[in-house]
Scaffold this motif. Sequence first.
Motif, PDB file in Angstrom:
ATOM      1  N   HIS A  84       0.857  -1.199   0.000  1.00 50.99           N
ATOM      2  CA  HIS A  84       0.000   0.000   0.000  1.00 50.99           C
ATOM      3  C   HIS A  84       0.889   1.244   0.000  1.00 50.99           C
ATOM      4  O   HIS A  84       1.413   1.643   1.035  1.00 50.99           O
ATOM      5  CB  HIS A  84      -0.946   0.010   1.201  1.00 50.99           C
ATOM      6  CG  HIS A  84      -1.989   1.086   1.123  1.00 50.99           C
ATOM      7  ND1 HIS A  84      -3.337   0.841   1.313  1.00 50.99           N
ATOM      8  CD2 HIS A  84      -1.902   2.411   0.843  1.00 50.99           C
ATOM      9  CE1 HIS A  84      -4.017   1.966   1.166  1.00 50.99           C
ATOM     10  NE2 HIS A  84      -3.161   2.943   0.891  1.00 50.99           N
ATOM     11  N   HIS A  86       1.712   5.235  -2.229  1.00 53.13           N
ATOM     12  CA  HIS A  86       1.237   6.263  -3.158  1.00 53.13           C
ATOM     13  C   HIS A  86       2.460   6.858  -3.833  1.00 53.13           C
ATOM     14  O   HIS A  86       3.495   7.035  -3.198  1.00 53.13           O
ATOM     15  CB  HIS A  86       0.452   7.341  -2.409  1.00 53.13           C
ATOM     16  CG  HIS A  86      -0.820   6.806  -1.828  1.00 53.13           C
ATOM     17  ND1 HIS A  86      -2.018   6.842  -2.488  1.00 53.13           N
ATOM     18  CD2 HIS A  86      -1.068   6.164  -0.657  1.00 53.13           C
ATOM     19  CE1 HIS A  86      -2.955   6.272  -1.749  1.00 53.13           C
ATOM     20  NE2 HIS A  86      -2.407   5.838  -0.628  1.00 53.13           N
ATOM     21  N   LYS A 190      -9.699   1.191  -7.424  1.00 50.86           N
ATOM     22  CA  LYS A 190      -9.606   1.477  -5.989  1.00 50.86           C
ATOM     23  C   LYS A 190     -10.923   2.069  -5.503  1.00 50.86           C
ATOM     24  O   LYS A 190     -11.385   3.097  -6.004  1.00 50.86           O
ATOM     25  CB  LYS A 190      -8.466   2.466  -5.727  1.00 50.86           C
ATOM     26  CG  LYS A 190      -8.569   3.141  -4.369  1.00 50.86           C
ATOM     27  CD  LYS A 190      -7.339   2.994  -3.529  1.00 50.86           C
ATOM     28  CE  LYS A 190      -7.508   3.607  -2.157  1.00 50.86           C
ATOM     29  NZ  LYS A 190      -6.411   4.462  -1.767  1.00 50.86           N
ATOM     30  N   HIS A 237      -6.452  -0.986   5.442  1.00 47.90           N
ATOM     31  CA  HIS A 237      -6.479  -0.396   6.780  1.00 47.90           C
ATOM     32  C   HIS A 237      -7.259  -1.278   7.777  1.00 47.90           C
ATOM     33  O   HIS A 237      -8.443  -1.536   7.589  1.00 47.90           O
ATOM     34  CB  HIS A 237      -7.048   1.025   6.768  1.00 47.90           C
ATOM     35  CG  HIS A 237      -6.475   1.874   5.663  1.00 47.90           C
ATOM     36  ND1 HIS A 237      -5.118   2.060   5.514  1.00 47.90           N
ATOM     37  CD2 HIS A 237      -7.059   2.543   4.638  1.00 47.90           C
ATOM     38  CE1 HIS A 237      -4.902   2.828   4.439  1.00 47.90           C
ATOM     39  NE2 HIS A 237      -6.050   3.129   3.895  1.00 47.90           N
ATOM     40  N   ASP A 370       1.237   2.636   3.459  1.00 47.89           N
ATOM     41  CA  ASP A 370       0.592   3.896   3.065  1.00 47.89           C
ATOM     42  C   ASP A 370       1.605   5.024   2.840  1.00 47.89           C
ATOM     43  O   ASP A 370       1.230   6.192   2.819  1.00 47.89           O
ATOM     44  CB  ASP A 370      -0.466   4.339   4.089  1.00 47.89           C
ATOM     45  CG  ASP A 370      -1.701   4.942   3.407  1.00 47.89           C
ATOM     46  OD1 ASP A 370      -1.651   5.194   2.190  1.00 47.89           O
ATOM     47  OD2 ASP A 370      -2.703   5.170   4.103  1.00 47.89           O
TER      48      ASP A 370
HETATM   49 ZN   LIG Z   1      -3.417   4.905   0.969  1.00 47.18          ZN
END
Ligand SMILES: [Zn+2]
Length: 496
Positions: A84, A86, A190, A237, A370
Motif C-alpha cells: 500500500h 502512493h 480502488k 487499513h 501507506d
Molecule cells: Zn493509501
Amino acid sequence: MTAVLILWAAVLWPIATPVPNQSHELVLIDNISIVDVDQGEVIEGSSILIREGQIVTLGAKPTGSEFVVDGSGRYAIPGMFDMHTHSLKLSPVLFHPLYVASGVTAVRDMGGCIDGDDSWVACAQEKREWTRKVEEGTHIGPRYDQVTSLAINGGSEIPSGLAPALGAGTSEGARLRVVHDQKRGIDFLKTYNNIPRDAYFALANAVKQTNLYLAGHIPTSVTAIEAANAGQRSFEHGMVLILDCYPDIDEIRNADDFFQAYTDEARMRMVTEHDAARCSRIHNAMRRNQVALVPTHTTRKLDAYAANESYRSDSRLRYIPDLLRRMWLGDADSMAKRGSAESYQAIYELGIAQTGVAHRAGVTVLAGTDSPDSFAFPGLSLADELNHLVAAGLSPLDALRSATREPAKFLGLEGKAGVIRSGARADIVLLNSNPLSEIDAVRDVHTVVLAGVVYDREDLKELRSTVEKNASHLSLSPKLVWQLLRSPIMRRQFAD
Ligand SMILES: [Zn+2]
C-alpha cells in the motif's frame, strides 16, 4: 520580477536521479544462507545463480565466468513488496532509491489518475515506464506490477472537465467508470468511502465482466461482509475490522460527519464493546472469498503518537522534503487536537491485536505502509509494519511472507516473485542476520539485487544520501508547490 525568475529557475532546476549499476550477464551469490519462505527454513552454504535478471539455479559452483557476490554470513530473502503506497511525479528522485535501499523491490500503488497526466500524482503510464526501465536495468526503483485507478469516491473526486458520473455516484456512473478504466488498461479499481450502496454493487457486478477487480476501502454504505461477498479483493487499513466489529457502528456510519461522531467516547466504546463473534463472521467471509487484509498499522500509530516528541522528531525525517515534512507535522497537530492519545492508543493496539485474530482465522494479511502518508517513510517503514505484524502474533516467518510470497500470490505472480527459486525474477535482499529469528533483521540490509543488478552496502548508502540531498535541495519546495498547485486531482482533494 527577479523573484519570479528565481522561482522559475528552481522549478526547472534538475534534481539528481541515481544511476543504476552496470549489469552482468551472470551473477553468482556464493556461500549464502537462503531463507526459503515457502518451507520456512534456511538453506545454509548455498548459492544463487542469476542470468539476465532471472534466478537460474540454486547451489551452483562458481565456474569463473560469473560476477561473484560473497554471501558469507548473510541471509538472502526475496525482494519485499510494500502493498500500500502512493507515488508522486517526483518519486524517482525522492522515494524510489529509499525503497530499493530498504529491500523493497516492488510496490502496490494505491493511488492513480483518471485520464492522461497529472502534475503531482504518478499516472499509469509512468509507473509502467519505470517498471520497464527497472527490468532493463536503467532505473533504480520498485516494480509496479499492477496499476490502479483514481480512488472512486462518488464523484466529488473527479477533476473538472470530466464527467462527475465517472465517480460512480449512481449505478449507471459505476458502469461507465468500469468501461472507462478498462479502456485505459488499468489493472484494478480502488474503492473509497463515499460510493453509494447501489453504485458499489453495480461496480462490483460490472468488473466481473472484465479482467479488473475492486480493492481499497470499504464504502460506508456497505458492510465488510457485503464487500467480501461482492468480490472486493482487498480491504485496506485494519480499522475496517474495528468499525465493523462494533455493534453500534451504524451510529457512526450514518453520522453526517465521521470525525464529529468518532469521539474519544466512541473510540473507547469500540474497544470495550468490540464483538468477537461479529468479527469472526467477517473473517469467515474474507477467507471464503479470499479477501486480503492490508492493515497499515503505521497509519494508526500516527493517531496515537501525534503529540509524542520522539515520534515527531524521527531521525528518518531527514529523507523527507521540507514541504512534505510540514504537511506531516500539520497532520499530526490536527490529529493531536482531535482527541486523547489514550483513546487513539487503545484503537491502535486493538487494531494490531485484530490483525492477529484475522491471521489465525485464515485471512491473508499483506504488509503495507501507506507511504508517503504522514510518518510512513518510503521503504524504511516496511520494517515498522513487519514489527507490527509480529506484535499482532504472526511469527517472523509469517510476517516475512506477508511482504514476499503472499503479495506475489495476490498479484498473480506465484513462483515468479516473492520467492528465491529457479525461474523467479532476481529481486533478492541480503541481510546481515536471520529474519526468522528476529524480524528486525530486515532493517539491516547489506546488498540488494534488483532485476539481476547488484547494489552493495556502499551503493545503498549512496542511494540514501542522494535522497537526503535531494530532500533538502533548495529547488525542491518550489517544485513540489508548483506541481501540487497545478494538479487537477489534488485540487479536488483540497476542495473537499
Ligand atoms: Zn493509501
